[in-house]
Scaffold this motif. Structure first.
Motif, short mmCIF file in Angstrom:
data_model
loop_
_atom_site.label_atom_id
_atom_site.label_comp_id
_atom_site.label_asym_id
_atom_site.label_seq_id
_atom_site.Cartn_x
_atom_site.Cartn_y
_atom_site.Cartn_z
N ILE A 92 0.69 -1.47 0.36
CA ILE A 92 0.06 0.21 -0.15
C ILE A 92 1.18 1.21 -0.40
O ILE A 92 1.58 1.57 0.79
N ALA A 93 0.87 2.53 -1.13
CA ALA A 93 1.57 3.77 -1.24
C ALA A 93 0.66 4.91 -1.12
O ALA A 93 -0.49 4.20 -1.53
N ILE A 94 1.35 5.87 -0.16
CA ILE A 94 0.43 6.57 -0.43
C ILE A 94 1.03 7.72 -1.07
O ILE A 94 2.33 8.19 -1.33
N ILE A 95 0.22 9.05 -1.06
CA ILE A 95 0.68 9.90 -2.52
C ILE A 95 -0.11 11.37 -1.93
O ILE A 95 -1.19 11.01 -1.46
N PHE A 96 0.45 12.41 -0.93
CA PHE A 96 0.41 12.72 -0.19
C PHE A 96 -0.30 14.27 -1.09
O PHE A 96 -0.14 14.54 -1.80
N GLN A 97 -0.53 15.56 0.05
CA GLN A 97 -1.31 16.47 -0.97
C GLN A 97 -0.59 17.64 -1.16
O GLN A 97 -0.44 17.93 -1.95
N ASP A 98 0.63 17.70 0.02
CA ASP A 98 1.63 18.75 -0.63
C ASP A 98 2.57 18.16 -0.32
O ASP A 98 3.83 18.23 -0.07
N PRO A 99 3.32 18.20 -2.09
CA PRO A 99 3.97 17.98 -2.63
C PRO A 99 5.40 18.74 -2.05
O PRO A 99 6.80 18.50 -2.20
N MET A 100 4.99 20.10 -1.84
CA MET A 100 6.28 21.09 -0.92
C MET A 100 6.97 20.58 -0.09
O MET A 100 8.25 20.46 0.62
N THR A 101 5.81 20.04 0.66
CA THR A 101 6.46 19.48 2.18
C THR A 101 6.57 17.82 2.66
O THR A 101 6.71 17.75 3.61
N CYS A 102 5.86 17.25 1.68
CA CYS A 102 6.14 15.75 1.81
C CYS A 102 7.37 15.12 0.95
O CYS A 102 7.60 14.27 1.87
N LEU A 103 8.05 15.93 0.47
CA LEU A 103 9.59 15.09 0.27
C LEU A 103 10.80 15.79 1.48
O LEU A 103 10.85 17.16 1.61
N ASN A 104 11.80 14.79 1.65
CA ASN A 104 12.63 15.23 3.18
C ASN A 104 13.60 16.01 1.78
O ASN A 104 14.16 16.18 1.07
N PRO A 105 13.58 17.23 2.28
CA PRO A 105 14.86 18.54 1.81
C PRO A 105 16.21 18.27 1.63
O PRO A 105 16.84 18.30 1.31
N TYR A 106 16.47 17.50 2.78
CA TYR A 106 17.76 17.31 3.16
C TYR A 106 18.84 15.94 1.94
O TYR A 106 19.44 15.68 2.18
#
Lengths: 565, 311, 360
Positions: A92-106
């Motif tokens: 089961i995989a999830i795509i979240f709403q806000d692509p700006m905050t859901c990817l690890n910036p580091y």
């Protein structure tokens, strides 16, 4: 047996004010190749329900109280930590709403993409990277070999969402949960992402749970629909049943709230003829060659060669008295800056803004003060546009007292009248903004804007932060007030259906320039500019049959690969 | 990145100049000279001494001369310790202070960060309260109080470790290092707890969990980087604090390091010694700030990106 | 209360400067002082306790009186709760913070009244007595000169609290002004002002303060200024950050579009909203300033004897800690408790004023 069968799922949140029954015993099921849409307004519990399945809610304060969720025969809610970890991201995989905050910036995008493969399929880094490049290409990212070493902030919103999708699909999951995957995106990007999800689903025959507040989006993607309200599923059925054979009152209300068609009561086009008006009527506001450029100081204040951002670039338009002009554009098109430039809230680079015969750009701030009474603004975010330390009374009395429109004696009476006008209970006069809901706050903001009896009101996305039922109420309130107080309005929005509902005339902005202006119905029926056509064709409609039809034409209109970075 | 380091190094020059100038004139402006304390010295001797140290020259000439010497790495002779140069004195004390500061820093970072991260994993549970109460204790117990108390308990009471000195007896480095490091360990614990709590509530941590990563990977790979950014930003100031903290700790434990020299020099109005150590300390602090800035940029791709765009 | 009378002749002798004739008034003074302190203590405690229960009603009461009376036929107005009241509600839940507040209030009152309630004079020696452990007469014992520790700690609290509050006020005034101007002006002015702060940040101020103390003598006024001059930098950064983010908020834009003057916007819309973080940071600055003073005094660079300050007392205590541990224990404990109280209060205020905390 369906792939996932949820029965009586109940999730509570323990808060200071007591137990909140976020999800209150809901049941649904979804099978391979099928899309179940869960629709509801904010706070309805639709996201919490799906996060509960994978125990992704913070515990505490959250607590899954009861229920069963059989995924291929295994109960997810009873699964131990290890089993759950194996299912998450793999099955089961999830795509979240806000692509700006859901990817690890580091971490680089590649690093984040290969993680599921390494942990679930024990692939080597090399194999995983190869697979990541392939799937990035598949979701439409140009030059995936290069982009894989980029960091999330080097991608645009739409591209990040593509990365999210790639990350979710890389392990070939059986079930994909999409939590408002397009809400943070522009309408043209939304259409692309929705198509992408649909295509990938068909190709892999996976099940999709699609969470959304937007019935129009749902109409296009769903096979089955469940409507949630206050933690309960009030109605579920096939998409056609929900849209064409609606049973529950709430679903009916939701459907009725979608702004559709033209402005109500605007059937008398003779009031003003936009095409010929400029000669006959004197416009209340006319803008000529307006430019608003910003300097980017982020590089350091010593360097003179900073980038210049042309937010508004040579725009000319005029608004007739009593007219509602809709200003449409995607994020970054400069529409909000244009609104603020008119009110002289941002320094204008060049051009003129002539309001009732006076060029506002030539006025000093002292000369501007009496003009400000005559032009007001309604802002987008009802949570940010009210001073949190001022009561309703203070907020509404401030413009009245400051402009000398009320005396200390009469001010209470006038504030109460204003509150009646915008539909606020008189008893709430001493309350603070944080005690109100979003819709009520927006009513306060509208009240403040009309307090000085202005001639021109600029509404900057006044309903885009609101739920659809509240949105409809505020739109109707605005229409009533425009009528009652003979207001002229510039209505700024990214949402074409909202603008179509409220505006007499529409102007379309793209990259700081005005690309097309026309009366609402003529613009909608026969768009001239290519960008307008693209924009119009991307709007989803809350009609499954028409959506199916539209998608056929859309795939032809939008090219497969895109140059957007 | 190279240009960033270069530009920061260039920025450090005016800072150091300010430090040197301010210190130079501050010390000269003080009432009482370096030789006034000595009684019954004939005026001729004082004159001769002043001539020897160029104190009879106009102020600006002294200043220029000093800058010139500095540029050649010469801090000048000590006024108080005849026949010895400031360079020698610094060189004598530096290894000790550097070692003390290093151990203290290690104590601070290892204990502090571990405790902070550990506490942040289960907020508002005993796992959080216990290390955080200890941290609060560390913050509210200044080094000049903690040092003597540790000596009283472990040195005099239990006789586990020596109570003073540095490198003379086995184990005599333990108490000073802990005394100096404890306060910063407490501070770092609170900082890293705050940072980790902030990061662990971010959406991308939920994404990492949704990918099915083991909790260990979620915390160490996805959480720690962001969570430690405030800690890294604090390391520069912490180093400055450690240096000034060494004044106290070296006094308590009678360690012949730079810090004690500095305090003594200040009392003795040993101009060149004060000047020399101040300039030396300032250089160290500025360099360390630079280092922590570079690490902060290196760890944060967004800042790296901005730098590339900016130049 | 008989014990002092019994104990006094045993310790006091004809040689120690307090003759038997003088003993009685001294005892009386001491008794009076101790009773007064007890009263004060209970008063503060009661005030704090009653505050927690009645503050809200008092507050509401005063607000009600300000009300414009609504005319007949209108539904009665509901009372709103402001963010301040919300914060106060949350602070009340935090026992540690409340205790901290109580301790601080108590200390402030004691420090204010010290000249009137101190059991002895701060220079009053009793060489014959020497260093004596705590007794009924000297609650916290005496130092090697036979001076009463309680008195000396009380006088020390005046110095410590004064340094704490005055230096923090210096930092507050400079920092808030600098930060507000930089944040509100924005653009190039802001960039220049903040670059200056950055440069000052890089200076080794601690070393400078030590130097200042040495060079210009141990001047308490200078100490205030020097410490204040260091601490304002962080305050300026915090306030500027606040103002910058507030300036972008739509309610400030709304105020501009209403035609409000700059000053009105700053006064009505900006300052009330920056107050929260400023209060929190102020509360947390006080302990660090007090620590700095104690640090300097410990090194012998702060307050001059015979004046007492906690840092000085601790430094004396360290010298004799093997023989007379109470000389280290009591000043150390007082300093630590004060720092605890201020830090807990600061933490509590931060939690209470944090808008995010209200959500869950």
């Amino acid at each position: 047996m369906p792939l996932l069968e949820v029965d009586n799922l109940t999730t509570h949140f323990h808060t200071r004010e007591g137990v909140v029954q976020a999800v209150d015993g809901i049941s649904f099921s979804v099978d391979r190749g099928e899309t179940l849409a869960i629709v509801g307004e904010s706070g309805s519990g639709k996201s919490v329900a799906c996060y509960s399945l994978l125990k992704l809610i913070p515990q505490p304060p959250g607590e899954i109280v009861a229920g069963r969720a059989l995924f291929e025969g295994k109960d997810l809610l009873q699964a131990d930590k290890k089993t759950l970890q194996q299912i998450r991201g793999n099955d089961i995989a999830i795509i979240f709403q806000d692509p700006m905050t859901c990817l690890n910036p580091y971490l680089t995008v590649g690093e984040q993409l290969i993680e599921p493969l390494i942990y679930h399929h024990s692939s080597s880094r090399k194999e995983a990277t190869q697979r990541a490049i392939e799937i990035l290409g598949e979701v439409g990212i140009v030059e995936p070999e290069k982009r894989i070493n980029s960091y999330p902030h080097e991608f645009s919103g739409g591209m990040r969402q593509r990365v999210m999708i790639a990350m979710a699909l890389i392990t070939e999951p059986k079930l994909l949960i999409c939590d408002e995957p397009t809400t943070a995106l522009d309408v043209t990007i939304q259409a692309q992402i929705l198509d992408l999800v649909k295509a990938l689903q068909l190709k892999r025959n996976i099940a999709v749970i699609f969470i959304s507040h937007d019935l129009a989006v749902v109409a296009g993607v769903a096979d089955k629909v469940a409507v949630m309200k206050d933690g309960l599923i009030v109605e579920q059925g096939s998409v056609d049943d929900i849209f064409y054979n609606t049973q529950h009152e709430y679903t009916k209300k939701l459907l009725a709230s979608i702004p559709e068609g033209a402005k109500p009561g605007a059937s008398s086009p003779g009031t003003f003829n936009p095409d010929a008006s400029s000669i006959e009527n004197k416009p209340l506001l006319s803008i000529n060659g307006l430019k608003t450029h910003f300097h980017d100081y982020s590089g350091g204040w010593l360097k003179r060669n900073q980038k210049v951002i042309k937010a508004v670039d040579d725009v000319s338009l005029s608004i007739q008295p009593g007219e509602i002009l809709g200003l449409v554009g995607e994020s970054g098109s400069g529409k909000s800056t244009l609104g603020r430039s008119i009110l002289q809230l941002v320094p204008v680079t060049s051009g003129s803004v002539i309001f009732d015969g006076t060029d506002l750009t030539q006025l000093s701030s002292a000369q501007m003060k009496p003009m400000r009474r005559r032009m007001q603004m309604i802002f987008q975010d009802p949570y940010a546009s009210l001073n949190p330390r001022m009561t309703v009374f203070d907020t509404l009395a401030e413009p009245l007292l400051y402009h000398g429109l009320a005396t200390r004696k009469t001010v209470t009476e006038q504030v109460l009248a204003l509150m009646d006008d915008v539909g606020l209970a008189r008893s709430a006069i001493r309350k603070y903004p944080h005690e109100f809901s979003g819709g009520q706050r927006q009513r306060i903001a509208v009240g403040r804007a009309i307090a000085t009896k202005p001639e021109l009101v600029i509404a900057d996305e006044p309903v885009s932060a609101l739920d659809v039922t509240i949105q409809a109420q505020i739109l109707d309130l605005i229409l009533t007030l425009v009528d009652k107080h003979h207001l002229t309005m510039l209505f700024i929005s990214h949402d074409l259906s909202v603008v179509r509902y409220i505006a007499d005339r529409i102007a379309v902005m793209h990259h700081g320039k005005l690309v097309e202006t026309g009366s609402t119905e003529s613009l909608f029926s026969a768009p001239q500019h290519e960008y307008t056509q693209k924009l119009l064709s991307a709007i989803p409609v809350a009609d499954p049959a028409r959506e199916r039809e539209r998608q056929m034409t859309l795939t032809k209109l939008i090219p497969e690969s895109t140059s957007e970075i | 990145m190279f240009r960033f380091i270069l530009s920061r190094l260039l920025q450090a020059i005016p800072v150091l100049l300010i430090v040197i100038t301010a210190t130079f004139f501050l010390v000269r402006a003080a009432p009482g000279g370096p030789f006034s304390a000595e009684k019954a010295v004939p005026p001729e001797v004082i004159k001769a001494l002043e001539a020897q140290y160029h104190l009879d020259q106009p102020m600006w000439q002294q200043y220029v001369g000093y800058l010139n010497d500095l540029a050649h790495g010469d801090f000048g002779p000590s006024f108080r310790y005849p026949g010895r140069t400031v360079n020698e004195l610094i060189a004598g004390g530096l290894p000790i202070t550097a070692e003390l500061a290093l151990y203290a820093m290690l104590v601070a970072i290892i204990i502090g960060v571990c405790a902070g991260v550990f506490a942040a994993l289960k907020p508002n549970t005993p796992q959080d309260y216990i290390p955080m109460s200890a941290a609060m204790l560390g913050i509210c117990m200044p080094s000049f109080l903690m040092g003597p108390l540790l000596v009283l308990i472990f040195g005099i009471g239990l006789e586990w470790v020596p109570v003073s000195g540095w490198g003379d007896l086995p184990g005599d480095k333990i108490l000073p290092s802990i005394t100096l490091g404890a306060g910063y360990a407490a501070f770092l614990a609170r900082l890293s707890r705050g940072g980790m709590l902030e990061v662990m509530s971010q959406d991308y941590i939920r994404t990492a969990r949704a990918k099915g990563l083991p909790e260990r990977v979620v915390v160490l790979k996805h959480g720690l980087r962001g969570g430690l950014i405030p800690v890294i930003a604090f390391l520069g100031p912490a180093f400055a604090g450690l240096l000034s903290g060494s004044f106290v700790v070296e006094t308590i434990f009678q360690i012949p390091g730079l810090g004690r020299f500095y305090v003594q020099a200040a009392f003795n109005r040993d101009y060149t010694m004060i000047l020399g150590t101040t300039v030396f300390f300032a250089t160290l602090i500025v360099l360390f700030n630079l280092l922590s800035d570079i690490v902060a940029v290196w760890i944060n791709p967004k800042l790296r990106h901005q730098l590339r765009e900016g130049h | 209360m008989d014990q002092p009378q019994v104990a006094a002749p045993a310790t006091g002798g004809p040689l120690n400067g307090t003759s038997k004739n003088a003993l009685f008034p001294r005892l009386l003074r001491q008794l009076r002082a101790q009773t007064l302190m007890y009263y004060l203590y209970t008063l503060v405690l009661r005030a704090v306790l009653s505050c927690t229960h009645e503050k809200i009603t008092i507050f509401k009461g005063t607000m009600m009186s300000k009300h414009v009376t609504l005319k007949n036929g209108i539904e009665p107005a509901e009372e709103g709760t402001s963010l301040w009241q919300d914060a106060w509600f949350r602070l009340r839940q935090n026992t540690f913070a409340l205790c901290g507040l109580g301790v601080i209030l108590f200390l402030c009152i004691v420090a204010l009244l010290t000249p009137f309630i101190a059991p002895y004079g701060y220079e009053q020696q009793n060489l014959l007595l020497g260093a004596a452990p705590p007794s009924a007469e000297h609650w916290l014992g005496t130092d090697i000169f036979g001076r009463d520790m309680l008195t000396r700690i009380m006088y020390g609290s005046r110095v410590s609290l004064m340094v704490g509050f005055i230096a923090t006020s210096v930092a507050l005034v400079i920092g808030v002004l600098w930060g507000t101007i930089a944040g509100y002006a924005g653009g190039r002015v802001d960039a220049v002002m903040m670059r200056l702060v950055d440069i000052l940040y890089a200076l080794p101020f601690m070393i400078f303060i030590v130097l200042l103390m040495v060079v210009f003598g141990r001047n308490i006024l200078l100490l205030f200024l020097a410490i204040g001059a260091v601490e304002w930098l962080t305050m300026a950064r915090i306030v500027r950050g606040q103002v910058l983010s507030l300036r972008r908020q739509e309610f400030v834009e709304a105020a501009v579009s209403l035609g409000l003057s700059r000053w009105t916007i700053i006064r009505r819309h900006l300052i009330p909203n920056t107050l929260g973080p400023v209060i929190v940071y102020t509360t947390l600055t006080i302990p660090s300033v007090m620590l700095l003073e104690a640090f300097l005094s410990f090194l012998g660079l702060g307050i001059q004897p015979p004046q007492s300050s906690w840092g000085l007392l601790i430094s004396y205590g360290v010298e004799t800690m093997e023989e007379y541990p109470w000389l280290l224990l009591f000043p150390g404990l007082t300093l630590s408790i004060t720092l605890f109280a201020l830090n807990f209060l600061g933490d509590g205020l931060r939690d209470a004023l944090d808008p995010r905390a209200s959500k869950n």
